[in-house]
Design an enzyme around this catalytic site. Structure first.
Site, PDB file in Angstrom:
ATOM      1  CE  LYS A 196      -2.408  -0.748   3.641  1.00 11.22           C
ATOM      2  NZ  LYS A 196      -1.638  -1.964   3.962  1.00 11.22           N
ATOM      3  CB  THR A 233       5.080   0.171  -2.810  1.00 10.38           C
ATOM      4  OG1 THR A 233       5.845  -0.378  -1.753  1.00 10.38           O
ATOM      5  CG2 THR A 233       5.918   0.220  -4.060  1.00 10.38           C
ATOM      6  NE  ARG A 237      -0.707   3.472   9.052  1.00 12.54           N
ATOM      7  CZ  ARG A 237      -0.809   2.211   9.420  1.00 12.54           C
ATOM      8  NH1 ARG A 237      -1.080   1.925  10.683  1.00 12.54           N
ATOM      9  NH2 ARG A 237      -0.639   1.227   8.571  1.00 12.54           N
ATOM     10  CE  LYS A 239       4.342  -3.592   8.450  1.00 16.64           C
ATOM     11  NZ  LYS A 239       3.185  -2.920   9.058  1.00 16.64           N
ATOM     12  CB  ALA A 244      -4.326  -0.847  10.883  1.00 16.41           C
ATOM     13  CG  PHE A 259      -3.471  -4.188   8.710  1.00 17.88           C
ATOM     14  CD1 PHE A 259      -2.231  -4.682   8.323  1.00 17.88           C
ATOM     15  CD2 PHE A 259      -3.692  -3.977  10.060  1.00 17.88           C
ATOM     16  CE1 PHE A 259      -1.241  -4.963   9.258  1.00 17.88           C
ATOM     17  CE2 PHE A 259      -2.708  -4.254  11.002  1.00 17.88           C
ATOM     18  CZ  PHE A 259      -1.472  -4.746  10.593  1.00 17.88           C
ATOM     19  CG  PHE A 275       5.213  -8.793  -7.314  1.00 18.70           C
ATOM     20  CD1 PHE A 275       5.345  -9.695  -6.270  1.00 18.70           C
ATOM     21  CD2 PHE A 275       4.694  -7.536  -7.026  1.00 18.70           C
ATOM     22  CE1 PHE A 275       4.967  -9.352  -4.971  1.00 18.70           C
ATOM     23  CE2 PHE A 275       4.323  -7.186  -5.746  1.00 18.70           C
ATOM     24  CZ  PHE A 275       4.456  -8.097  -4.704  1.00 18.70           C
ATOM     25  CD1 TRP A 279       9.220  -2.263  -5.314  1.00 21.02           C
ATOM     26  CD2 TRP A 279      10.034  -3.269  -7.149  1.00 21.02           C
ATOM     27  NE1 TRP A 279      10.362  -2.944  -4.948  1.00 21.02           N
ATOM     28  CE2 TRP A 279      10.888  -3.568  -6.054  1.00 21.02           C
ATOM     29  CE3 TRP A 279      10.348  -3.798  -8.403  1.00 21.02           C
ATOM     30  CZ2 TRP A 279      12.017  -4.371  -6.169  1.00 21.02           C
ATOM     31  CZ3 TRP A 279      11.486  -4.593  -8.534  1.00 21.02           C
ATOM     32  CH2 TRP A 279      12.299  -4.876  -7.433  1.00 21.02           C
TER      33      TRP A 279
END
Length: 587
Positions: free
Chosen positions: A79, A81, A102, A113, A295, A323, A411, A439
């Site tokens: 999200k 990215t 955030r 993470k 979240a 999330f 991807f 990306w």
């Protein structure tokens, strides 16, 4: 310029982009800010919210774009990215765009993470500052929160040591008669420190505190962080600061920060936290970083404050929800938008072929382990079986009356047939759809994405809340469970139902937000159930109250406010180049 995201690590892309990153003075000129509206902190700056919002109060708001996702794998589906990629794509088109994300917690950054700065050519810079404290907001929250605990524990000590006459003569204070078995708050620290989840404090003599059980949570789980994300301004923060329930007295009456006379000092510690930090993408699109609440237990959004000034400063303002859409978007829809009064135009549903394959019955995805072949080789059948999750969450967004756009966060292992399958399904479910290679390619890879979002912004929508404020708690939970999660209904434990009935009987709780607490890894309460499970009931075992944030939190499943550090944490790789002072191994 896009960097080679396959060969370069994120920190290398960040470092290369940082070489030409605008200075605070250059940002002031680029954004048309007054000299006293930008507050430099080294290479970055805060924006003076109160001054900017006052100067721009008559300017119409820009378009309001929210970014969410399908139910993710444990790796996350990008999200942040995608949010950065959309800023870059719109920026490439020459549009006035910015966003709000955030702030990451030090706990996940030093654990498994990692940072939450996006990745590849769609990331926030400078990454080291972003990941290690930024401009001090989390530190200020820790000081303010822990000051409340200092006020509580010292008061309990003094009330034990003095009788009523001595207490009044020495301090002018009345006895609060706090019940040591009903202390709601604990202490906070911004690391995953499972050894501090349950502790004993006050050992020693009568001047060493009050001996009792206590606890630590991670800093971003603090009610103060939740409050920062949903207040409209400093006055709103100050008012709420006196309303936090710290404990209960021996008759069951709440003891608040106002009773402890600590709310003013707590606000003083947090006075600068109302000012968002200005950062930018790797392609130098402005992005405000503000607040960082959980979240799954709190609102999980960047702040209302950041959105308020972003909508004044930018023609297109992009904000991210934590999330998946069953959690982050639902809270954006029914909590954040209700508190802010801001009407969203578009919601972007970040989707990956990888996550769809998982929902279609693919092998278990485990963070830190290589993906099984099913996720890196073409398997249209698995994608088709997993589409139900995306289709369900498109329906949730449409139920809010918001225009949905599915972004296929591509991807390099995704194939044309897999992508075509997703696009066909998304459009049949009533969403626009765009493939984006941000990306790998930055803004150049997000041009179709940008165009589709702009088109959706121009279309009228019929935004509406899922439930009115007048609806009682159990009815709200039932509606969320059925419409958003796809449950058949809700079951309540006796304790949870008793609490719900008590809240429903007092009209003051009608204005409290319903802040659902559940896993982000499934539409259900069970993280192992993927796709769109049928024939299940949502169990509610407790209802928590946060009286400063004005949240009632129905809990579906167990939660912990203090995550644990893993056996192979990220801090093992972090060091400093002593010749240059640069942090190494953070990303």
């Amino acid at each position: 310029m896009a960097y080679d995201a396959v060969k370069m690590k994120d920190w290398q892309i960040s470092e290369a982009a940082e070489a030409n990153m605008p200075t605070p003075d250059e940002w002031r000129e680029k954004l048309g800010l007054q000299k006293d509206e930008i507050l430099p902190y080294g290479r970055i700056a805060k924006l003076d919210f109160l001054k900017i919002i006052d100067r721009l109060k008559g300017k119409p708001d820009g378009k309001y774009i929210e970014v969410t996702a399908i139910t993710p794998t444990p790796l996350g589906e990008g999200k942040s990215t995608t949010s950065c990629g959309l800023m870059e794509g719109m920026g490439k088109r020459g549009w006035n765009v910015g966003g709000a994300l955030r702030q990451p917690s030090g706990g996940p950054t030093m654990n498994v993470k990692g940072t939450a700065a996006g990745g590849g050519n769609s990331l926030l810079i400078p990454m080291t500052e972003f990941s290690m404290g930024l401009t001090g907001d989390i530190n200020d929250i820790m000081n303010a929160h822990n000051l409340a605990m200092v006020a509580l524990t010292s008061r309990m000590q003094h009330e034990r040591n003095y009788d009523d006459e001595q207490l009044k003569r020495l301090t002018g204070m009345r006895r609060l008669d706090i019940d040591p078995t009903r202390v709601e708050m604990g202490w906070i620290i911004d690391f995953c420190a499972q050894a501090l989840r349950n502790i004993i404090i006050g050992l020693g003599g009568r001047m060493d505190g009050f001996t009792m059980q206590s606890k630590y949570g991670i800093a971003v789980s603090s009610e103060l962080m939740a409050m920062l994300s949903i207040v409209r301004d400093l006055a709103d923060l100050r008012k709420r600061m006196d309303e936090i329930t710290v404990a209960y007295d021996k008759k069951g009456k709440p003891v608040t920060t106002g009773d402890l006379e600590v709310g003013g000092a707590m606000t003083a510690w947090m006075r600068n936290t109302v000012n968002p930090t200005l950062m930018c993408t790797a392609e130098y699109n402005p992005c405000l970083v503000h607040a960082g609440p959980f979240a799954n237990i709190a609102v999980g959004q960047s702040s209302i404050i950041a959105d308020r000034i972003g909508l004044k400063m930018f023609d297109y303002h992009i904000t991210e929800s934590g999330f998946a859409a069953d959690i982050g978007f639902e809270k954006f829809w029914n909590v954040k938008s209700r508190f802010s009064g801001l009407k969203p135009h578009v919601s972007v549903l970040t989707t990956t072929i990888r996550a769809l394959k998982m929902h279609g019955g693919g092998p278990k995805v485990v963070a830190g382990l290589a993906l099984p072949d099913e996720y890196t080789k073409e398997n249209v059948g698995l994608v088709e079986k997993g589409l139900a999750n995306m289709e369900h969450l498109i329906g949730v967004i449409r139920a809010a009356g918001i225009n949905p756009v599915v972004c296929i966060n591509a991807f390099h292992t995704d194939t044309k047939d897999e992508i075509a399958t997703v696009r066909k399904s998304a459009e049949a479910a009533g969403a626009r759809c765009a493939l984006s290679t941000h990306w790998a390619d930055g803004g150049d890879g997000a041009l179709e994405f940008a165009d589709v979002v702009k088109e959706a912004c121009e279309e009228k929508n019929d935004f509406k809340f899922l439930y009115p404020n007048e609806m009682k708690l159990r009815e709200r939970v039932d509606k969320i469970a059925k419409v958003v999660y796809g449950a058949d209904g809700v079951s309540w434990t006796a304790e949870a139902e008793a609490k719900a009935k008590a809240f429903e009987s007092d009209p003051k709780y009608d204005e409290y937000a319903t802040m659902m607490v559940k896993t982000h890894l499934s539409l259900t309460h069970d993280p192992t159930l993927k796709g769109v499970p049928k024939g299940w009931t949502l169990p509610i075992r407790d209802v928590l109250i946060y009286s400063g944030a004005k949240f009632l939190c129905p809990c579906a499943g167990a939660i912990t406010l203090m995550p644990g550090t893993s056996s192979n944490p990220a801090f093992r790789k972090v060091d400093v180049d002593t010749a240059t002072g640069k942090v190494q191994g953070l990303f």
